[in-house]
Design a protein around this motif. Structure first.
Motif, PDB file in Angstrom:
ATOM      1  N   MET A  81      38.409 -73.876 -64.891  1.00 28.39           N
ATOM      2  CA  MET A  81      38.208 -73.508 -63.490  1.00 28.39           C
ATOM      3  C   MET A  81      37.578 -74.686 -62.759  1.00 28.39           C
ATOM      4  N   ASN A  82      38.303 -75.228 -61.809  1.00 27.45           N
ATOM      5  CA  ASN A  82      37.810 -76.351 -61.007  1.00 27.45           C
ATOM      6  C   ASN A  82      37.663 -75.923 -59.551  1.00 27.45           C
ATOM      7  N   SER A  83      36.963 -76.734 -58.803  1.00 25.78           N
ATOM      8  CA  SER A  83      36.762 -76.475 -57.369  1.00 25.78           C
ATOM      9  C   SER A  83      36.320 -75.044 -57.130  1.00 25.78           C
ATOM     10  N   LEU A  84      35.337 -74.622 -57.869  1.00 22.62           N
ATOM     11  CA  LEU A  84      34.890 -73.238 -57.796  1.00 22.62           C
ATOM     12  C   LEU A  84      34.286 -72.917 -56.439  1.00 22.62           C
ATOM     13  N   LYS A  85      34.505 -71.678 -56.022  1.00 22.38           N
ATOM     14  CA  LYS A  85      34.027 -71.186 -54.733  1.00 22.38           C
ATOM     15  C   LYS A  85      33.107 -69.988 -54.976  1.00 22.38           C
ATOM     16  N   PRO A  86      32.232 -69.699 -54.031  1.00 23.49           N
ATOM     17  CA  PRO A  86      31.360 -68.520 -54.198  1.00 23.49           C
ATOM     18  C   PRO A  86      32.154 -67.233 -54.444  1.00 23.49           C
ATOM     19  N   GLU A  87      33.328 -67.139 -53.865  1.00 25.20           N
ATOM     20  CA  GLU A  87      34.129 -65.919 -54.064  1.00 25.20           C
ATOM     21  C   GLU A  87      34.729 -65.819 -55.459  1.00 25.20           C
ATOM     22  N   ASP A  88      34.586 -66.850 -56.272  1.00 27.12           N
ATOM     23  CA  ASP A  88      35.006 -66.770 -57.670  1.00 27.12           C
ATOM     24  C   ASP A  88      33.948 -66.096 -58.544  1.00 27.12           C
ATOM     25  N   THR A  89      32.799 -65.814 -57.975  1.00 22.81           N
ATOM     26  CA  THR A  89      31.730 -65.170 -58.723  1.00 22.81           C
ATOM     27  C   THR A  89      32.178 -63.798 -59.211  1.00 22.81           C
ATOM     28  N   ALA A  90      32.071 -63.571 -60.516  1.00 20.68           N
ATOM     29  CA  ALA A  90      32.523 -62.313 -61.109  1.00 20.68           C
ATOM     30  C   ALA A  90      32.253 -62.354 -62.617  1.00 20.68           C
TER      31      ALA A  90
END
Length: 127
Positions: A81-90
């Protein structure tokens, strides 16, 4: 049994690599998928990898940022997982999946079989 690992806390734009390790079963003949569930949300599919030709499929929200792969020698499926965003939180988990019979499978034709589900790993993207 499947076990997901590799989660953690990362800043936006950062990277993590998740592992789905199998014990007692061989992943060679199984298609595997990564799923995630954020608080208050339904579980959603993230990415799938077939067992035959190793075709890969991605949700639109992660396409171009996440890469699924498998290492047969280690009996493990990965999710880079690259360029992670806050919405990837899970909480991310892995599971066996299958596709409805079709000549042209797409991301939407895959579904969890329920045969094996791995315990999830928390991914938190925050500054």
């Amino acid at each position: 049994q499947l076990q997901a690992s590799g989660g953690g806390l990362v800043q936006p734009g950062g990277s993590l690599k998740l592992s789905c390790t199998a014990s007692g079963i061989s992943l060679d003949y199984l298609a595997i998928g990564w799923f995630r569930q954020a608080p208050g949300n339904d579980r959603e599919g993230v990415s799938y990898i077939s067992n035959g030709d190793l075709s890969t499929y991605y949700a639109d929200s992660v396409k171009g940022r996440f890469t699924i792969s498998r290492d047969r020698d280690k009996n493990t499926v990965y999710l880079q997982m690259n360029s992670l965003k806050p919405e990837d939180t899970a909480v991310y988990s892995c599971a066996t999946v299958a596709s409805v019979p079709t000549r042209n499978p797409t991301f939407s034709t895959w579904y969890p079989t329920g045969a094996y589900w791995g315990q999830g790993t928390q991914v938190t993207v925050s500054s």
